[in-house]
Design an enzyme around this catalytic site. Structure first.
Site, PDB file in Angstrom:
ATOM      1  N   GLY A  88      44.494  37.526  47.599  1.00 43.75           N
ATOM      2  CA  GLY A  88      45.449  38.298  46.793  1.00 43.75           C
ATOM      3  C   GLY A  88      46.572  37.476  46.177  1.00 43.75           C
ATOM      4  N   SER A  89      46.373  36.172  46.028  1.00 45.45           N
ATOM      5  CA  SER A  89      47.449  35.361  45.416  1.00 45.45           C
ATOM      6  C   SER A  89      47.660  35.762  43.962  1.00 45.45           C
ATOM      7  CB  SER A  89      47.131  33.870  45.542  1.00 45.45           C
ATOM      8  OG  SER A  89      46.018  33.518  44.748  1.00 45.45           O
ATOM      9  N   ASN A  90      46.591  36.131  43.270  1.00 46.74           N
ATOM     10  CA  ASN A  90      46.762  36.610  41.887  1.00 46.74           C
ATOM     11  C   ASN A  90      47.475  37.958  41.877  1.00 46.74           C
ATOM     12  OD1 ASN A  90      45.420  35.023  39.538  1.00 46.74           O
ATOM     13  ND2 ASN A  90      44.102  34.714  41.310  1.00 46.74           N
ATOM     14  N   LEU A 108      35.310  41.850  44.763  1.00 49.96           N
ATOM     15  CA  LEU A 108      33.924  41.370  44.805  1.00 49.96           C
ATOM     16  C   LEU A 108      32.861  42.450  44.689  1.00 49.96           C
ATOM     17  CD1 LEU A 108      34.322  38.606  47.534  1.00 49.96           C
ATOM     18  CD2 LEU A 108      34.472  38.405  45.048  1.00 49.96           C
ATOM     19  N   ASN A 163      39.171  42.081  34.446  1.00 53.88           N
ATOM     20  CA  ASN A 163      38.841  41.191  35.555  1.00 53.88           C
ATOM     21  C   ASN A 163      39.132  39.751  35.147  1.00 53.88           C
ATOM     22  OD1 ASN A 163      37.573  40.359  38.061  1.00 53.88           O
ATOM     23  ND2 ASN A 163      35.832  39.695  36.829  1.00 53.88           N
ATOM     24  N   HIS A 202      37.709  35.865  35.911  1.00 55.66           N
ATOM     25  CA  HIS A 202      36.651  35.089  36.542  1.00 55.66           C
ATOM     26  C   HIS A 202      37.040  33.600  36.450  1.00 55.66           C
ATOM     27  CE1 HIS A 202      32.683  34.235  38.076  1.00 55.66           C
ATOM     28  NE2 HIS A 202      32.561  33.297  37.155  1.00 55.66           N
ATOM     29  N   ASP A 213      30.730  40.541  35.513  1.00 53.05           N
ATOM     30  CA  ASP A 213      31.167  39.462  34.607  1.00 53.05           C
ATOM     31  C   ASP A 213      30.561  39.541  33.214  1.00 53.05           C
ATOM     32  OD1 ASP A 213      30.846  37.222  37.441  1.00 53.05           O
ATOM     33  OD2 ASP A 213      32.525  38.459  36.811  1.00 53.05           O
ATOM     34  N   GLU A 273      45.194  30.498  36.275  1.00 50.51           N
ATOM     35  CA  GLU A 273      45.240  31.940  36.582  1.00 50.51           C
ATOM     36  C   GLU A 273      46.677  32.413  36.717  1.00 50.51           C
ATOM     37  OE1 GLU A 273      42.973  32.006  40.191  1.00 50.51           O
ATOM     38  OE2 GLU A 273      41.106  32.264  39.100  1.00 50.51           O
TER      39      GLU A 273
HETATM   40  C1  GRF Z   1      40.474  33.901  41.871  1.00 53.57           C
HETATM   41  O1  GRF Z   1      39.996  32.583  41.732  1.00 53.57           O
HETATM   42  C2  GRF Z   1      39.928  34.764  40.762  1.00 53.57           C
HETATM   43  O2  GRF Z   1      39.658  34.055  39.568  1.00 53.57           O
HETATM   44  C3  GRF Z   1      38.630  35.246  41.335  1.00 53.57           C
HETATM   45  O3  GRF Z   1      38.841  35.415  42.711  1.00 53.57           O
HETATM   46  C4  GRF Z   1      39.916  34.571  43.112  1.00 53.57           C
HETATM   47  C5  GRF Z   1      40.926  35.461  43.757  1.00 53.57           C
HETATM   48  O4  GRF Z   1      41.868  34.689  44.415  1.00 53.57           O
HETATM   49  N1  GRF Z   1      38.230  36.494  40.716  1.00 53.57           N
HETATM   50  P1  GRF Z   1      43.109  35.493  45.053  1.00 53.57           P
HETATM   51  O5  GRF Z   1      42.531  36.521  46.017  1.00 53.57           O
HETATM   52  O6  GRF Z   1      43.853  36.144  43.933  1.00 53.57           O
HETATM   53  O7  GRF Z   1      43.921  34.437  45.745  1.00 53.57           O
END
Ligand code: GRF
Length: 191
Positions: free
Chosen positions: A13-15, A86, A103, A105, A146, A175
């Protein structure tokens, strides 16, 4: 008009955290909800720290998606962001939120995408293929993994000496820098 966003995530969940922090002072964008599909997903810990409500729906619930749809309605969600999610998005959600789900990728689709291509597997495949570049793809979500319409692709160089972990670091940096900005453009109808 305020836009309510839900973030779906399966892992760290870092994004998700990055996006929440990016919009935290923007009154036109609220992120009241995080949805995961596994109890042990670290994104749930991040949600708690950030004061964002989160719910887990196990795999069986994602077949029809009815329970998830109910939760999205409860939170009056307008837009869904998949950030490391996922599972396939159920048809019921694609219908209600058509062209409202995006999404990210961690590669340059259509290369290195599709079922099972996620996380470090993607970066390993890029290195194994001897690619000179990789990057991120932000796209609308449709019924296949995707394959939705591409909104943005940002590239970075892959050096012959790069390990998959080094490639992952470069891609994560892209990202964190670009995903929130692309989301903002999409929400403002400028993407
Ligand atoms: C990221 O690399 C994103 O591109 C992919 O899954 C990863 C998620 O990383 N879809 P995080 O859970 O956001 O750290």
């Amino acid at each position: 008009m305020t836009k309510n966003i839900a973030i779906f995530a399966s892992g760290s969940g870092s994004n998700a955290e990055n996006i929440i922090r990016y919009f935290q002072f923007d009154n036109s964008v609220q992120i009241p909800l995080i949805i995961a599909n596994k109890q042990n997903a670290y994104v749930l810990e991040r949600a708690k720290q950030l004061g964002v409500d989160s719910f887990v729906f196990p795999k069986a619930d994602w077949d029809t998606g009815e329970k998830i749809l109910e939760k999205l309605r409860e939170y009056q969600i307008d837009f869904i962001i998949l950030a490391g999610f996922l599972l396939k998005v159920p048809a019921a959600l694609l219908q209600v939120y058509s062209d409202k789900i995006i999404n990210i990728h961690p590669a340059l689709l259509p290369k290195f995408g599709g079922k099972g291509m996620y996380g470090d597997k993607v970066h390993q495949a890029v290195v194994d293929a001897g690619e000179k570049e990789t990057g991120i793809t932000i796209h609308y979500v449709n019924e296949n993994y995707d394959e939705g319409e591409i909104i943005a692709q940002i590239r970075c160089e892959v050096l012959p000496s790069d390990s998959p972990a080094q490639v992952a670091d470069k891609v994560h940096a892209l990202e964190y820098e670009h995903f929130p900005k692309v989301i903002e453009k999409v929400l403002n109808g400028k993407a």
